[in-house]
Design a protein around this motif. Structure first.
Motif, mmCIF file in Angstrom:
data_model
loop_
_atom_site.group_PDB
_atom_site.id
_atom_site.type_symbol
_atom_site.label_atom_id
_atom_site.label_comp_id
_atom_site.label_asym_id
_atom_site.label_seq_id
_atom_site.Cartn_x
_atom_site.Cartn_y
_atom_site.Cartn_z
ATOM 1 N N UNK A 81 -0.467 1.263 0.347
ATOM 2 C CA UNK A 81 0.625 1.755 1.191
ATOM 3 C C UNK A 81 0.845 0.850 2.407
ATOM 4 N N UNK A 82 -0.230 0.244 2.903
ATOM 5 C CA UNK A 82 -0.140 -0.516 4.144
ATOM 6 C C UNK A 82 0.201 -1.986 4.051
ATOM 7 N N UNK A 83 -0.017 -2.657 2.920
ATOM 8 C CA UNK A 83 0.233 -4.100 2.846
ATOM 9 C C UNK A 83 1.694 -4.477 3.080
ATOM 10 N N UNK A 84 1.889 -5.728 3.432
ATOM 11 C CA UNK A 84 3.239 -6.275 3.623
ATOM 12 C C UNK A 84 3.800 -6.842 2.325
ATOM 13 N N UNK A 85 2.960 -6.961 1.323
ATOM 14 C CA UNK A 85 3.389 -7.572 0.057
ATOM 15 C C UNK A 85 2.686 -6.895 -1.112
ATOM 16 N N UNK A 86 3.308 -7.015 -2.257
ATOM 17 C CA UNK A 86 2.724 -6.481 -3.481
ATOM 18 C C UNK A 86 3.117 -5.041 -3.742
ATOM 19 N N UNK A 87 2.808 -4.559 -4.938
ATOM 20 C CA UNK A 87 3.179 -3.196 -5.330
ATOM 21 C C UNK A 87 2.233 -2.160 -4.744
ATOM 22 N N UNK A 88 2.641 -0.907 -4.858
ATOM 23 C CA UNK A 88 1.712 0.197 -4.648
ATOM 24 C C UNK A 88 1.229 0.604 -6.034
ATOM 25 N N UNK A 89 -0.076 0.794 -6.172
ATOM 26 C CA UNK A 89 -0.693 1.089 -7.470
ATOM 27 C C UNK A 89 -1.395 2.438 -7.390
ATOM 28 N N UNK A 90 -1.090 3.307 -8.331
ATOM 29 C CA UNK A 90 -1.735 4.615 -8.391
ATOM 30 C C UNK A 90 -2.521 4.727 -9.683
ATOM 31 N N UNK A 91 -3.515 5.597 -9.654
ATOM 32 C CA UNK A 91 -4.329 5.829 -10.839
ATOM 33 C C UNK A 91 -4.581 7.323 -10.991
ATOM 34 N N UNK A 92 -4.589 7.793 -12.220
ATOM 35 C CA UNK A 92 -4.988 9.157 -12.556
ATOM 36 C C UNK A 92 -6.194 9.071 -13.481
ATOM 37 N N UNK A 93 -7.245 9.803 -13.147
ATOM 38 C CA UNK A 93 -8.470 9.759 -13.945
ATOM 39 C C UNK A 93 -8.892 11.177 -14.319
ATOM 40 N N UNK A 94 -9.157 11.381 -15.598
ATOM 41 C CA UNK A 94 -9.749 12.631 -16.073
ATOM 42 C C UNK A 94 -11.204 12.331 -16.413
ATOM 43 N N UNK A 95 -12.110 12.838 -15.613
ATOM 44 C CA UNK A 95 -13.532 12.604 -15.843
ATOM 45 C C UNK A 95 -14.074 13.590 -16.878
ATOM 46 N N UNK A 96 -15.150 13.187 -17.535
ATOM 47 C CA UNK A 96 -15.824 14.062 -18.483
ATOM 48 C C UNK A 96 -16.904 14.869 -17.766
ATOM 49 N N UNK A 97 -16.884 16.199 -17.874
ATOM 50 C CA UNK A 97 -17.950 16.988 -17.252
ATOM 51 C C UNK A 97 -19.311 16.734 -17.885
ATOM 52 N N UNK A 98 -19.309 16.144 -19.068
ATOM 53 C CA UNK A 98 -20.570 15.867 -19.772
ATOM 54 C C UNK A 98 -21.159 14.500 -19.424
ATOM 55 N N UNK A 99 -20.399 13.668 -18.708
ATOM 56 C CA UNK A 99 -20.880 12.326 -18.363
ATOM 57 C C UNK A 99 -20.653 12.051 -16.877
#
Length: 255
Positions: A81-99
């Motif tokens: 969000x703060x940089x002057x250059x480049x994209x904003x990158x988001x990630x969604x992660x579904x973790x395994x409750x077994x690992x």
């Protein structure tokens, strides 16, 4: 006790219980090297116990959704969000409750080495990972806040299967799914922490690639943030194609 230090070191790697009889034998061994190995084992066990306790503490939001019947909970975070250059990158992660992946935390609190190790573990053990990227031109068009929300929604849509609930770092998105906004979520939820790590690793890698194309701004070191090297390059060479023209330091040098 006649075991060599090498043998003792190897056996200690296999011991996880404080009441193991072999430990009592080591405590009676007067060799300095043995006592040093024993002390190292105790510190390692304490560190591992602390990581397990922290992981359980950071599972509270996921656990609440599990108790409501949700199976696949996506943690979502963005980087850039703060940089002057480049994209904003988001990630969604579904973790395994077994690992469980011990050591997850806000990506900004982790060393580059540790972040890379966790990134690999997340890739190996997560049930699903989705990535959303919004380019500088769109950031300039809609503003960085809305671009961040867009990137988060894209990340959810890029998951290999739909989640049933969302945990987000200090934001909400335009999704009909149940969602919870958590202030400082990347330090309080394991799923959001995992998302912050993946997003950070991917964006840093992307900015290093951009450095090869635009070498005057130090993108390989600053990831697009306004460091001295970056600002000097901006002043001397002007903005490149991935600069955010609505951000004031960039707007100031546009003729």
């Amino acid at each position: 006790m006649s075991d060599s230090l090498k043998t003792i070191k190897e056996r200690l790697l296999l011991i996880q219980e404080e009441n193991d009889p072999y430990l009592e034998l080591l405590r009676q061994d007067s060799r300095v090297g043995v006592q040093k190995l024993l002390s190292q084992w105790e510190k390692r066990l304490a560190k591992e116990a602390a990581q397990v306790a922290k992981y359980q503490e950071m599972m509270v939001f996921e656990q609440a959704f599990y108790e409501q019947g949700h199976r696949f909970i996506a943690g979502i975070d963005e980087v850039g969000r703060g940089p002057l250059a480049g994209p904003v990158v988001a990630c969604a992660v579904i973790l395994s409750p077994d690992h469980p992946i011990y050591g997850l935390d806000d990506s900004k609190k982790l060393s580059a080495k540790r972040r890379g190790e966790l990134f690999t573990q997340i890739q190996e053990n997560a049930l699903g990972i989705g990535i959303g990227v919004v380019e500088p031109s769109e950031i300039d068009r809609v503003n960085i806040y809305q671009a961040s929300r867009q990137a988060m929604l894209l990340a959810v849509e890029e998951l290999p299967f739909p989640p049933s609930a969302l945990l987000l770092d200090a934001m909400t998105i335009d999704s009909p799914l149940p969602q919870e906004k958590i202030i400082k979520g990347d330090a309080r939820s394991v799923s959001i922490a995992a998302a912050s790590i993946v997003a950070k690793e991917l964006r840093d890698s992307l900015m290093k690639e951009y450095h090869e194309q635009y070498p005057h701004y130090g993108f390989d070191k600053n990831a697009g943030y306004g460091t001295k090297v970056h600002l000097e390059g901006l002043e001397k060479y002007g903005p490149c194609d991935i600069h955010r023209r609505t951000f004031s330091p960039v707007a100031a040098v546009i003729k």
